[in-house]
Write an enzyme that holds these catalytic residues in place. Structure first.
Site, PDB file in Angstrom:
ATOM      1  N   GLU A 153       0.826  -1.211   0.000  1.00 42.11           N
ATOM      2  CA  GLU A 153       0.000   0.000   0.000  1.00 42.11           C
ATOM      3  C   GLU A 153       0.860   1.262   0.000  1.00 42.11           C
ATOM      4  O   GLU A 153       1.516   1.555   1.010  1.00 42.11           O
ATOM      5  CB  GLU A 153      -0.899  -0.016   1.242  1.00 42.11           C
ATOM      6  CG  GLU A 153      -1.777   1.220   1.363  1.00 42.11           C
ATOM      7  CD  GLU A 153      -2.774   1.148   2.507  1.00 42.11           C
ATOM      8  OE1 GLU A 153      -2.563   0.347   3.436  1.00 42.11           O
ATOM      9  OE2 GLU A 153      -3.758   1.894   2.466  1.00 42.11           O
ATOM     10  N   GLU A 247     -12.199   1.799   4.675  1.00 40.15           N
ATOM     11  CA  GLU A 247     -11.235   2.102   5.737  1.00 40.15           C
ATOM     12  C   GLU A 247     -11.427   3.592   6.022  1.00 40.15           C
ATOM     13  O   GLU A 247     -10.745   4.451   5.457  1.00 40.15           O
ATOM     14  CB  GLU A 247      -9.802   1.799   5.300  1.00 40.15           C
ATOM     15  CG  GLU A 247      -8.830   1.920   6.468  1.00 40.15           C
ATOM     16  CD  GLU A 247      -7.389   1.768   6.028  1.00 40.15           C
ATOM     17  OE1 GLU A 247      -6.726   0.837   6.511  1.00 40.15           O
ATOM     18  OE2 GLU A 247      -6.923   2.581   5.214  1.00 40.15           O
TER      19      GLU A 247
HETATM   20  C1  LER Z   1      -3.485   1.477   6.275  1.00 34.01           C
HETATM   21  O1  LER Z   1      -4.333   0.783   5.426  1.00 34.01           O
HETATM   22  C2  LER Z   1      -3.383   2.880   5.916  1.00 34.01           C
HETATM   23  O2  LER Z   1      -4.063   3.351   5.049  1.00 34.01           O
HETATM   24  C3  LER Z   1      -2.399   3.722   6.597  1.00 34.01           C
HETATM   25  O3  LER Z   1      -2.814   5.043   6.596  1.00 34.01           O
HETATM   26  C4  LER Z   1      -2.030   3.294   7.958  1.00 34.01           C
HETATM   27  O4  LER Z   1      -3.082   3.567   8.828  1.00 34.01           O
HETATM   28 MN    MN Z   2      -5.376   2.198   3.727  1.00 35.71          MN
END
Ligand code: LER
Ligand code: MN
Length: 270
Positions: A153, A247
């Site tokens: 990511e 998220e």
């Molecule tokens: C995790 O998925 C993320 O997006 C980061 O900002 C860590 O919190």
């Molecule tokens: Mn994230």
């Protein structure tokens, strides 16, 4: 595309962008009641959740496990793949391998997000990128042995100084030639870093393995100003059939964030 919602079981992550907190059974019941296809879980440790219990909860509520997050690796255990200490880097790799052992029977990928760390003295940026490359290469081997996927990511500049855009990640992964590593496109980080979110998705399309579905302000989609339609069109055009996983901050409360997410999902995905 399928919908998913986050469940965080890490007290140290309190205040973070997760919809449901603390109680796995209640969160699964609520996610199913709101109509999500899957949950994305952030456990405190690789052995914190009894796999049998999780299997039972998922079956009872007809949910899938979309992904397993590893925020605890950093927030609770202070492990990063780019630490100046070799023992810490090795422990970070071990933690992620054990997370993959836990997640792979559920056909769920594991996320490398905050555990990538950042370049900070005495570690320079080229050295940190070498550490990251070596670690992803090792983790890719483990993912290959298990037949699972690892998600890398890119994070925004306030969280890391390594790779901030999808294009950075594509170039990096192509250079180290991983086989099982895909990119997690987090629309919140992208809103900060990308010139154009739809173009960024289009250019990384074949390598996107998961999407964190968040609005510009990291609230539930529809509570900010991101224009989702061109992003969804770019994902569809690239053949993406994975999850849009919320998220997001649980604001004004978890249930409202969940309802808003699923309403927007239905509006833009159908
Ligand atoms: C995790 O998925 C993320 O997006 C980061 O900002 C860590 O919190
Ligand atoms: Mn994230």
């Amino acid at each position: 595309m399928k919908s998913a919602v986050t469940i965080c079981l890490v007290p140290e992550a309190r205040g973070g962008p997760f919809v449901y907190w603390d109680d796995l059974a209640t969160a699964c019941q609520q996610a199913a009641a709101r109509g999500f296809d899957a949950v994305e879980i952030f456990p405190p440790d690789p052995d914190a959740i009894d796999p049998q219990e999780l299997r039972g909860l998922l079956d009872d509520h007809e949910l899938s496990l979309a992904a397993v997050g590893t925020a605890a690796g950093w927030l609770k255990h202070r492990l990063t793949l780019t630490s100046s200490e070799e023992t810490t880097r090795d422990k970070a790799i071990g933690f992620l391998q054990r997370m993959m052992d836990f997640a792979s029977p559920f056909e769920a990928p594991v996320i490398v997000g905050s555990m990538q760390g950042k370049a900070e003295a005495p570690v320079t940026q080229p050295v940190a990128l070498r550490y990251l490359g070596n670690a992803l290469f090792k983790l890719d081997e483990h993912a290959h042995d298990l037949g699972t996927t690892l998600l890398y990511e890119p994070l925004n500049r306030y969280e890391t100084n390594l790779l901030n855009t999808l294009a950075d990640a594509v170039q990096f992964l192509n250079a180290i030639q991983t086989r099982q590593v895909k990119i997690l496109a987090d629309l919140y980080h992208m809103n900060i870093e990308e010139a154009n979110l739809a173009d960024a998705v289009r250019n990384a399309a074949t390598m996107i393995g998961h999407v964190h579905f968040a609005d510009s302000n990291r609230r539930a989609p529809g509570f900010g100003h991101t224009d989702f339609l061109p992003i969804i069109a770019a994902l569809v055009e690239g053949g993406y059939a994975g999850y849009l996983s919320a998220e997001v901050l649980p604001l004004p409360d978890s249930d409202t964030a969940a309802r808003q997410t699923i309403a927007t999902f239905r509006q833009i995905v159908g």
